[in-house]
Design a protein around this motif. Structure first.
Motif, PDB file in Angstrom:
ATOM      1  N   UNK A  13       0.828  -1.206   0.000  1.00  0.00           N
ATOM      2  CA  UNK A  13       0.000   0.000   0.000  1.00  0.00           C
ATOM      3  C   UNK A  13       0.865   1.260   0.000  1.00  0.00           C
ATOM      4  N   UNK A  14       2.186   1.073  -0.174  1.00  0.00           N
ATOM      5  CA  UNK A  14       3.117   2.188  -0.318  1.00  0.00           C
ATOM      6  C   UNK A  14       4.068   1.871  -1.472  1.00  0.00           C
ATOM      7  N   UNK A  19      13.306   6.386   0.982  1.00  0.00           N
ATOM      8  CA  UNK A  19      12.933   6.813   2.332  1.00  0.00           C
ATOM      9  C   UNK A  19      11.970   5.858   3.029  1.00  0.00           C
ATOM     10  N   UNK A  20      11.083   5.201   2.257  1.00  0.00           N
ATOM     11  CA  UNK A  20      10.114   4.278   2.848  1.00  0.00           C
ATOM     12  C   UNK A  20      10.802   2.988   3.299  1.00  0.00           C
ATOM     13  N   UNK A  21      11.755   2.495   2.507  1.00  0.00           N
ATOM     14  CA  UNK A  21      12.515   1.313   2.914  1.00  0.00           C
ATOM     15  C   UNK A  21      13.246   1.584   4.224  1.00  0.00           C
ATOM     16  N   UNK A  22      13.913   2.738   4.294  1.00  0.00           N
ATOM     17  CA  UNK A  22      14.589   3.135   5.532  1.00  0.00           C
ATOM     18  C   UNK A  22      13.595   3.204   6.688  1.00  0.00           C
ATOM     19  N   UNK A  53      18.889   2.319  -2.246  1.00  0.00           N
ATOM     20  CA  UNK A  53      18.169   2.573  -3.496  1.00  0.00           C
ATOM     21  C   UNK A  53      16.677   2.348  -3.307  1.00  0.00           C
ATOM     22  N   UNK A  54      15.896   2.669  -4.327  1.00  0.00           N
ATOM     23  CA  UNK A  54      14.485   2.291  -4.379  1.00  0.00           C
ATOM     24  C   UNK A  54      14.363   0.801  -4.671  1.00  0.00           C
ATOM     25  N   UNK A  55      13.154   0.298  -4.552  1.00  0.00           N
ATOM     26  CA  UNK A  55      12.803  -1.018  -5.067  1.00  0.00           C
ATOM     27  C   UNK A  55      12.891  -0.990  -6.583  1.00  0.00           C
ATOM     28  N   UNK A  56      13.558  -1.995  -7.173  1.00  0.00           N
ATOM     29  CA  UNK A  56      13.750  -2.075  -8.621  1.00  0.00           C
ATOM     30  C   UNK A  56      13.461  -3.487  -9.102  1.00  0.00           C
ATOM     31  N   UNK A  57      13.270  -3.623 -10.393  1.00  0.00           N
ATOM     32  CA  UNK A  57      13.246  -4.962 -10.985  1.00  0.00           C
ATOM     33  C   UNK A  57      14.675  -5.482 -11.068  1.00  0.00           C
ATOM     34  N   UNK A  58      14.878  -6.745 -10.734  1.00  0.00           N
ATOM     35  CA  UNK A  58      16.211  -7.328 -10.745  1.00  0.00           C
ATOM     36  C   UNK A  58      16.834  -7.226 -12.137  1.00  0.00           C
ATOM     37  N   UNK A  59      18.067  -6.716 -12.192  1.00  0.00           N
ATOM     38  CA  UNK A  59      18.855  -6.582 -13.421  1.00  0.00           C
ATOM     39  C   UNK A  59      18.277  -5.587 -14.418  1.00  0.00           C
ATOM     40  N   UNK A  60      17.355  -4.759 -13.985  1.00  0.00           N
ATOM     41  CA  UNK A  60      16.787  -3.757 -14.877  1.00  0.00           C
ATOM     42  C   UNK A  60      16.788  -2.409 -14.166  1.00  0.00           C
ATOM     43  N   UNK A  61      17.483  -1.460 -14.745  1.00  0.00           N
ATOM     44  CA  UNK A  61      17.597  -0.134 -14.157  1.00  0.00           C
ATOM     45  C   UNK A  61      16.656   0.847 -14.851  1.00  0.00           C
ATOM     46  N   UNK A  62      16.330   1.952 -14.186  1.00  0.00           N
ATOM     47  CA  UNK A  62      15.499   2.966 -14.833  1.00  0.00           C
ATOM     48  C   UNK A  62      16.133   3.464 -16.119  1.00  0.00           C
ATOM     49  N   UNK A 273      16.843  10.427   3.359  1.00  0.00           N
ATOM     50  CA  UNK A 273      16.935  10.466   1.906  1.00  0.00           C
ATOM     51  C   UNK A 273      18.403  10.421   1.491  1.00  0.00           C
ATOM     52  N   UNK A 274      18.637  10.136   0.217  1.00  0.00           N
ATOM     53  CA  UNK A 274      19.999  10.065  -0.321  1.00  0.00           C
ATOM     54  C   UNK A 274      19.914  10.092  -1.842  1.00  0.00           C
TER      55      UNK A 274
END
Length: 297
Positions: A13-14, A19-22, A53-62, A273-274
Motif C-alpha cells: 500500500x506504499x 525513504x520508505x525502505x529506511x 536505493x528504491x525497489x527495482x526490478x532485478x537486473x533492470x535499471x530505470x 533520503x539520499x
C-alpha cells in the motif's frame, strides 16, 4: 561495498522508495532495541555513508535518455514557448515503471475506543499489485558491513510481519530470496563497478530523493520527475514531501545520506533520503544518456 537483496512480493500500500525502505527498517529497530541503541545505530549509518536505493526490478535499471543542452525558448508568448518545449522534449525518455497495477479501493477506519466506524469516515486507498513471477530488489551501499548485518536482522523480522501498513489484511507480505548460507544480502560487484561517487559527469540516480535544503545544496538535478509523498504511521501523520523520482539524472561530487527529525505530539520519526549515483556511459560526441546495464524496464 554494495549489497543487494532480492525478493518476491504480492502487494503493497506504499511505493517502496528509498525513504520508505529506511522507515520500515528503523521502525523495526525500535521494535527490537531500546531507543538509545537505535540512535547509536542511526549515527553509525550516517558515519558509514550508507545509501539505499528504491525497489527495482532485478537486473533492470530505470531508463532515462536525456539531452545535456539547456532549453531556450524563442518566443515570449507562453503558449508558443510551451509548444516549443514539448517539441524539444518529446525525443527524450524517462521510464521507471515496475509493472505494478495500481488498485484504488474504498476503506473505513475503526475507532479503537468505540469499536465502530465513525460516521462519514470513508476514504479511498491506493495499493499496488505486483507480479509474483518477477524478482525485485534494492541496493545498499555502505562502508561498514555491520550496518548491513543489522539491516538484515530487521528484514528477517519484516519477512515475518510484513512491509508497510495494512499487514493485518495481507498487504506487504514479502519473501526474501536467500543465499545458500541463508543470508538476505549479497555482495554485488557488478553494481559496485557502476557506482559513481565523485565523478564530474552526469549520473543516474537509483533512489527517490527528497528535496531537503541540504540535498539541494549538494546535488544538481539535471533531468527529473517530481512526485509527492503523503504517509502516516499508527501514531503520527508524517509531513508530506516532494521528491525526485528514481531514474533522475544528477551531478553529485560526493553522495551521502541525510536524516531529518520530525516531532508531533511528543512522537518522533526520522525521515531519510539520499542519492544512489551510477555512471552513465556516454560515448564521445554524444549527449544522450545510456542505461549502464544496457537493459530497459
Amino acid at each position: 561495498m554494495i549489497y543487494r537483496t532480492d525478493f518476491k512480493i504480492n502487494s503493497l500500500n506504499v511505493r517502496l522508495i528509498s525513504p520508505v525502505i529506511f522507515g520500515n527498517i528503523v521502525k523495526t529497530y525500535f521494535d527490537i532495541m531500546d531507543q538509545n541503541e537505535v540512535l547509536l545505530q542511526l549515527q553509525k549509518l550516517l558515519n558509514s555513508n550508507t545509501l539505499i536505493s528504491d525497489m527495482l526490478l532485478l537486473n533492470q535499471l530505470p531508463v532515462n535518455s536525456f539531452n545535456a543542452e539547456t532549453f531556450h525558448g524563442q518566443s515570449d508568448v507562453i503558449r508558443e514557448k510551451r509548444k516549443h518545449y514539448r517539441e524539444w522534449k518529446k525525443n527524450s525518455r524517462f521510464h521507471c515503471s515496475l509493472g505494478e497495477i495500481e488498485n484504488i479501493r474504498p476503506r473505513t477506519q475503526i475507532n479503537r475506543k468505540t469499536g465502530t466506524v465513525d460516521e462519514g469516515y470513508l476514504f479511498n486507498e491506493t495499493n499496488y499489485i505486483y507480479d509474483r513471477n518477477k524478482t525485485y530488489c534494492f541496493y545498499v551501499y555502505t562502508k561498514d558491513k555491520k550496518v548491513v548485518d543489522l539491516m538484515e536482522t530487521a528484514l528477517k523480522v519484516i519477512e515475518l510481519t510484513g512491509m508497510g501498513t495494512d499487514i493485518s489484511i495481507g498487504t506487504g507480505k514479502i519473501d526474501f530470496i536467500k543465499t545458500e548460507t541463508g543470508r538476505i544480502f549479497k555482495e554485488d560487484k557488478q553494481m559496485l563497478a557502476l557506482f559513481d561517487n565523485g565523478n564530474e559527469g552526469y549520473q543516474l540516480n537509483l533512489a527517490s530523493t527528497i528535496f531537503f535544503k541540504q540535498v539541494m545544496d549538494d546535488v544538481k538535478f539535471i533531468k527529473y520527475k517530481t512526485l509527492r509523498y503523503d504517509g502516516k504511521s499508527l501514531k503520527i501523520v508524517k509531513p508530506p514531501y516532494f521528491y525526485a523520482d528514481r531514474g533522475c539524472i544528477i551531478k553529485c561530487k560526493s553522495a551521502r545520506p541525510y536524516i531529518s527529525e520530525y516531532i508531533q505530539d511528543n512522537q518522533k520519526i526520522f525521515i531519510y533520503t539520499c542519492v544512489f549515483p551510477l555512471k552513465i556511459n556516454r560515448p564521445e560526441g554524444k549527449s544522450d544518456g545510456y542505461n549502464p546495464l544496457n537493459q530497459q524496464i
